[in-house]
Design a protein around this motif. Sequence first.
Motif, PDB file in Angstrom:
ATOM      1  N   ALA A 174       0.835  -1.209   0.000  1.00 16.13           N
ATOM      2  CA  ALA A 174       0.000   0.000   0.000  1.00 16.13           C
ATOM      3  C   ALA A 174       0.863   1.249   0.000  1.00 16.13           C
ATOM      4  N   GLU A 175       1.935   1.231   0.799  1.00 17.22           N
ATOM      5  CA  GLU A 175       2.860   2.368   0.828  1.00 17.22           C
ATOM      6  C   GLU A 175       3.584   2.499  -0.508  1.00 17.22           C
ATOM      7  N   SER A 176       3.937   1.380  -1.091  1.00 16.46           N
ATOM      8  CA  SER A 176       4.589   1.383  -2.399  1.00 16.46           C
ATOM      9  C   SER A 176       3.695   2.030  -3.454  1.00 16.46           C
ATOM     10  N   GLU A 225       4.916  -8.421  -4.269  1.00 10.32           N
ATOM     11  CA  GLU A 225       3.547  -7.950  -4.056  1.00 10.32           C
ATOM     12  C   GLU A 225       3.410  -6.478  -4.424  1.00 10.32           C
ATOM     13  N   CYS A 226       4.447  -5.683  -4.115  1.00 11.59           N
ATOM     14  CA  CYS A 226       4.414  -4.255  -4.437  1.00 11.59           C
ATOM     15  C   CYS A 226       4.356  -4.039  -5.946  1.00 11.59           C
ATOM     16  N   ALA A 273       1.109  -2.744  -8.334  1.00 12.00           N
ATOM     17  CA  ALA A 273       1.199  -1.402  -8.914  1.00 12.00           C
ATOM     18  C   ALA A 273       1.049  -1.383 -10.430  1.00 12.00           C
ATOM     19  N   THR A 274       0.983  -2.538 -11.071  1.00  9.87           N
ATOM     20  CA  THR A 274       0.996  -2.568 -12.540  1.00  9.87           C
ATOM     21  C   THR A 274      -0.152  -1.776 -13.158  1.00  9.87           C
TER      22      THR A 274
END
Length: 392
Positions: free
Chosen positions: A89-91, A114-115, A119-120
Motif C-alpha cells: 500500500a505504501e509502495s 507484491e508491491c 502497482a501494474t
Amino acid sequence: MSPIRSATIAALASAIVATTLAGCQFGEAEQDTSPILIAADLELSGAAATVGQTYQRALKLKVDQLNSSGALNGREIKLTVKDNRSDSAESLRNIVDFSSDSRVSAIIMGGCNECAVGATGTINEKRIPTIALAASGAIAAPVAERRYVFKLGPNAPDSAAALTTELRRNNIRKVGMLVSDDDYGQEGVTALKSELDKANISLRQQRIKTTDTDVNRQVQQLAAGKPDAMVFWTPPEQATLAATSAQQTTFRGSIYFDAGAAGDLFLGPAAKATEKATLIFTQTMVIDDVIATTPAKAARRQWFQDYTARFGGYNGSSSFAADAVQLIADAELRAGGEIGKVNRDGIRDVLETSQMDGLSGPIRMTPDNHSGLMPQALTTLVARNGRWRLAG
C-alpha cells in the motif's frame, strides 16, 4: 543614411553574427542539459530491508559513475528515493506520487513482488515507464496489460531449468522444496515440477511466508521425507535460515538455491551450513574468478571491484539495479522529444526494444517480452570456504 538607422543595422548584424557563432561553436540552442530524474521505490525498512538497501547502494554508485563518465551529453542523472517499508500500500502511494511529478522520467521498483504486481495497473494508467527488480513473472506479463512495466532479474522457468540440469547431473531422484508463499514461489513450484517431471524426479514441498523468521518445522518435515536434495526457493535471509536448519536434522544430502536466494558474496555465519551448496545465479557474483576476455566481462569485473571498494563487500543483486539505471539513461537519451520535457512514451518505446550486454548478463527486451534477462545469463555457483565460486 541616418546615423540612427546605420547604428540599428550594425547592431542587428552584430546580433546575427553572435547568434550564428554561438550556435556553431557551442550548440547551446540545441543541447538539452536538463537533469534526468529517476525515481526509486525501495524496501529500506521492514521485512525486505536488506535487499532494498542493497539496491539503494547500487543505484547511487551507478548514477555517480554515469554522471562522471561524460556519456550523458552534458546531462546529469538525479535520483529520488522513497521507502515503501516493504508494504504494498505504501509502495502504491509512492508510485502515484512519482508519476504525478512531470520531471520524473521513469521509476525503478525494488524486490517486493507484491508491491510490483499490485502497482501494474496504476503504472499503466499513469503511463510512466517502470523497471521492477522483483522476481515474479506476473510483473511483466501479460505484456498487453503491462505496456509500461518491465522487469530485470532471473525468471522462474529459466532458474528451474538450470536447477534441474544440475539435479539430473548429480543423479538426484528425490527433492524436497522449501518455497516462499508468494507469486514468485508459486511460479517456482509450477516451473520446477514441470522440469522435474520430465526428468522423473519426485518433488515434495513446504511453504513459508516471506515474513517468517523460523523455518525449522518446515525443514524438519522435508528432512523426514529423506530427500536426496533440498531446493530452497526463498529470499536470501530465509534460504540461509533453511540451510542452517537442515544441518541440524538428519538430512545429509545436497542443498540447492534458486536465483532469488542469492545475496552476499561471503556467507558469514552460514558458511558451514552452506558448504558445497549450489546456487543458480548470474556470473557477476563471481566475476573475480572470470578472465575478462570481452568488454562486457571487463565492465562486470570493474563493477564488482567498484562496489566492493565502496561498500566493503558484494551483493549479487546489485547488478540488476545498475542495469536498470543504464537502460533508463539510454532510453532517455534516445527517446527524443521537446527539449527540457520528459517524453515518457518515447522512453517506453525505446525500453521495449532495448538490447544490452549488461552487468547482469545479456538483456533483451521485445514488444512480446518485457522481462529482459536472458537464460544465458544464469550459471552454476558453488559455496566453497565461506564464499560463492564458479562451479567446475
